[in-house]
Design a protein around this motif. Structure first.
Motif, PDB file in Angstrom:
ATOM      1  N   ARG A 112     -56.386 142.938  74.979  1.00 33.26           N
ATOM      2  CA  ARG A 112     -54.983 143.282  74.703  1.00 33.26           C
ATOM      3  C   ARG A 112     -54.520 144.405  75.648  1.00 33.26           C
ATOM      4  O   ARG A 112     -55.311 145.090  76.282  1.00 33.26           O
ATOM      5  N   LEU A 113     -53.215 144.584  75.702  1.00 26.32           N
ATOM      6  CA  LEU A 113     -52.586 145.603  76.551  1.00 26.32           C
ATOM      7  C   LEU A 113     -51.507 146.346  75.767  1.00 26.32           C
ATOM      8  O   LEU A 113     -50.923 145.781  74.823  1.00 26.32           O
ATOM      9  N   VAL A 114     -51.215 147.574  76.180  1.00 26.26           N
ATOM     10  CA  VAL A 114     -50.067 148.253  75.598  1.00 26.26           C
ATOM     11  C   VAL A 114     -48.799 147.482  75.965  1.00 26.26           C
ATOM     12  O   VAL A 114     -48.751 146.786  76.987  1.00 26.26           O
ATOM     13  N   GLY A 115     -47.780 147.612  75.111  1.00 25.65           N
ATOM     14  CA  GLY A 115     -46.528 146.909  75.342  1.00 25.65           C
ATOM     15  C   GLY A 115     -45.438 147.817  75.869  1.00 25.65           C
ATOM     16  O   GLY A 115     -45.695 148.932  76.332  1.00 25.65           O
ATOM     17  N   ALA A 116     -44.209 147.316  75.780  1.00 28.10           N
ATOM     18  CA  ALA A 116     -43.052 148.080  76.264  1.00 28.10           C
ATOM     19  C   ALA A 116     -42.947 149.409  75.527  1.00 28.10           C
ATOM     20  O   ALA A 116     -43.274 149.523  74.344  1.00 28.10           O
ATOM     21  N   ALA A 117     -42.480 150.417  76.239  1.00 30.36           N
ATOM     22  CA  ALA A 117     -42.410 151.763  75.684  1.00 30.36           C
ATOM     23  C   ALA A 117     -41.437 151.847  74.511  1.00 30.36           C
ATOM     24  O   ALA A 117     -40.544 151.000  74.351  1.00 30.36           O
ATOM     25  N   SER A 118     -41.604 152.873  73.698  1.00 30.53           N
ATOM     26  CA  SER A 118     -40.651 153.134  72.620  1.00 30.53           C
ATOM     27  C   SER A 118     -39.238 153.233  73.182  1.00 30.53           C
ATOM     28  O   SER A 118     -39.023 153.836  74.237  1.00 30.53           O
ATOM     29  N   GLY A 119     -38.280 152.647  72.467  1.00 30.33           N
ATOM     30  CA  GLY A 119     -36.889 152.720  72.878  1.00 30.33           C
ATOM     31  C   GLY A 119     -36.494 151.750  73.967  1.00 30.33           C
ATOM     32  O   GLY A 119     -35.396 151.842  74.517  1.00 30.33           O
ATOM     33  N   ALA A 120     -37.367 150.784  74.297  1.00 29.26           N
ATOM     34  CA  ALA A 120     -37.097 149.897  75.432  1.00 29.26           C
ATOM     35  C   ALA A 120     -36.045 148.839  75.131  1.00 29.26           C
ATOM     36  O   ALA A 120     -35.212 148.522  75.989  1.00 29.26           O
ATOM     37  N   TYR A 121     -36.067 148.265  73.935  1.00 28.10           N
ATOM     38  CA  TYR A 121     -35.190 147.133  73.630  1.00 28.10           C
ATOM     39  C   TYR A 121     -34.547 147.296  72.263  1.00 28.10           C
ATOM     40  O   TYR A 121     -35.071 147.988  71.387  1.00 28.10           O
ATOM     41  N   GLY A 122     -33.434 146.629  72.066  1.00 28.37           N
ATOM     42  CA  GLY A 122     -32.752 146.594  70.786  1.00 28.37           C
ATOM     43  C   GLY A 122     -31.499 145.761  70.883  1.00 28.37           C
ATOM     44  O   GLY A 122     -31.083 145.372  71.978  1.00 28.37           O
ATOM     45  N   ASP A 123     -30.910 145.442  69.752  1.00 27.93           N
ATOM     46  CA  ASP A 123     -29.635 144.720  69.719  1.00 27.93           C
ATOM     47  C   ASP A 123     -28.947 145.040  68.402  1.00 27.93           C
ATOM     48  O   ASP A 123     -29.238 146.065  67.789  1.00 27.93           O
ATOM     49  N   GLY A 124     -28.038 144.175  67.958  1.00 28.87           N
ATOM     50  CA  GLY A 124     -27.286 144.466  66.754  1.00 28.87           C
ATOM     51  C   GLY A 124     -28.096 144.420  65.482  1.00 28.87           C
ATOM     52  O   GLY A 124     -27.661 144.944  64.445  1.00 28.87           O
ATOM     53  N   VAL A 125     -29.272 143.823  65.518  1.00 32.08           N
ATOM     54  CA  VAL A 125     -30.158 143.750  64.350  1.00 32.08           C
ATOM     55  C   VAL A 125     -31.377 144.640  64.537  1.00 32.08           C
ATOM     56  O   VAL A 125     -31.725 145.424  63.656  1.00 32.08           O
ATOM     57  N   VAL A 126     -32.031 144.506  65.685  1.00 31.10           N
ATOM     58  CA  VAL A 126     -33.196 145.339  65.988  1.00 31.10           C
ATOM     59  C   VAL A 126     -32.694 146.680  66.521  1.00 31.10           C
ATOM     60  O   VAL A 126     -32.119 146.748  67.608  1.00 31.10           O
ATOM     61  N   ASP A 127     -32.899 147.739  65.751  1.00 28.86           N
ATOM     62  CA  ASP A 127     -32.427 149.048  66.185  1.00 28.86           C
ATOM     63  C   ASP A 127     -33.111 149.462  67.481  1.00 28.86           C
ATOM     64  O   ASP A 127     -32.463 149.932  68.412  1.00 28.86           O
TER      65      ASP A 127
END
Length: 340
Positions: A288-303
């Motif tokens: 496994r690998l680390v994923g996208a950093a905190s705060g990388a993605y969001g939209d109207g549902v996913v904060d």
């Protein structure tokens, strides 16, 4: 006998009564002003409260297990480099009664709040002390109901004391999604209600356990969440906590849950999903690998996306790992092999 009162003549009110009445009036006015001031302050705080979003930066804890490992490993070794790199990443801090008991947890949160001010960041904590935690599996433990009430009350007091800091609370990972296996949803809902009542406050955003896209079918997960009676009292759900599912699948799952639950929001754990899942293996899967950093993605549902599970900490005694939560240098090296 005393003198009779003459008709039409005013009685003189004794001076002490007038003084006492004036004092009471002044005190009442001061109390009224204080109450109005408090209401105005609370209203301002409520109106100015801003939920987490893609621009949210969470605290990088200086007392994380990664930071401690970085100080202990031999300088220049892969283990030291991996630990140092992970220690520099904004990551959720897990409050457990084993590490931060009731007489110490207030100070822990105060320290995290001080870090948030220094870093211009948001405190992000996972509260993990539920009675019958993890249903006796690798992370078994937790508190009895009375101790849990006291512990979460202390957490809530500390969070409200940090009124100038925004707080994210991931409340009891796995508690709801795992409940059908434990036969304890009603009991768990009661404990979670206690925690929510104790913890909630201005600029405190609580997310309940929502499992992940490969665990429960979305209609089943929505029913579990709805049955707690808590969805109207929290911001939303935390998805993929300590798991490895693809971010895109979790976004889709979040939107489906939101549709079924009247618009609830979500946060997604991306701390270890950089290589996606390893089939159905959840306990220390290899590669496994680390994923996208905190705060990388969001939209109207996913904060927002967050690092919730600290990379480098074991899932349990499986696939060569130590006990759950213990720092595992080999895993830290593997997870960061493409990032350092």
């Amino acid at each position: 006998m005393g003198r009779a009162h003459r008709p039409g003549r005013r009685r003189r009110i004794p001076r002490p009564v007038l003084v006492t009445g004036a004092v009471v009036l002044v005190v009442a006015l001061l109390i009224g002003i204080a109450v109005v001031g408090s209401l105005v302050t609370n209203l301002f705080q409520t109106l100015s409260a801003r939920p987490p979003a893609v621009d949210t930066r969470i605290v990088t804890p200086d007392e994380s297990k990664a930071a401690k490992a970085a100080a202990q490993e031999q300088s220049g070794s892969p283990e030291a480099d991996a630990a140092a790199w992970l220690a520099a990443q904004p990551t959720t801090y897990w409050l457990t009664p084993e590490i931060d008991p009731v007489d110490e947890v207030w100070d822990r949160i105060a320290h995290l709040a001080a870090e948030a001010r220094d870093q211009d960041a948001t405190v992000s904590i996972a509260v993990y002390g539920l009675p019958d935690r993890d249903c006796g599996n690798h992370s078994a433990g937790g508190l009895d109901p009375d101790a849990y009430r006291e512990w979460t009350a202390r957490i809530g007091d500390a969070l409200r004391n940090a009124s100038d800091v925004r707080k994210i609370v991931v409340l009891e990972p796995d508690s709801i999604a795992l409940a059908p296996s434990c036969g304890s949803l009603e009991d768990r809902a009661g404990y979670l209600r206690t925690a929510v009542d104790n913890i909630r406050g201005v600029d405190t955003w609580i997310y309940l356990d929502g499992g992940h896209s490969a665990w429960h079918p979305v209609t089943e997960m929505a029913d579990l969440l709805r049955s707690t009676g808590l969805m109207g009292d929290v911001r939303g759900v935390a998805l993929n906590v300590s798991n490895y599912q693809d971010t895109a699948n979790e976004f889709a799952y979040a939107h489906q849950l939101s549709d079924l639950l009247g618009g609830t929001h979500a946060i997604i754990d991306t701390s270890r999903n950089g290589a996606g899942p390893a089939g159905s293996e959840w306990c220390n899967p290899a590669g496994r690998l680390v994923g996208a950093a905190s705060g990388a993605y969001g939209d109207g549902v996913v904060d927002t996306t967050l690092w919730i599970k600290p990379p480098g900490e074991s899932d349990g005694e499986c696939n060569g790992g130590p006990v759950a939560g213990k720092w595992w240098p080999d895993a830290a090296v593997e997870l960061t092999r493409e990032s350092r």
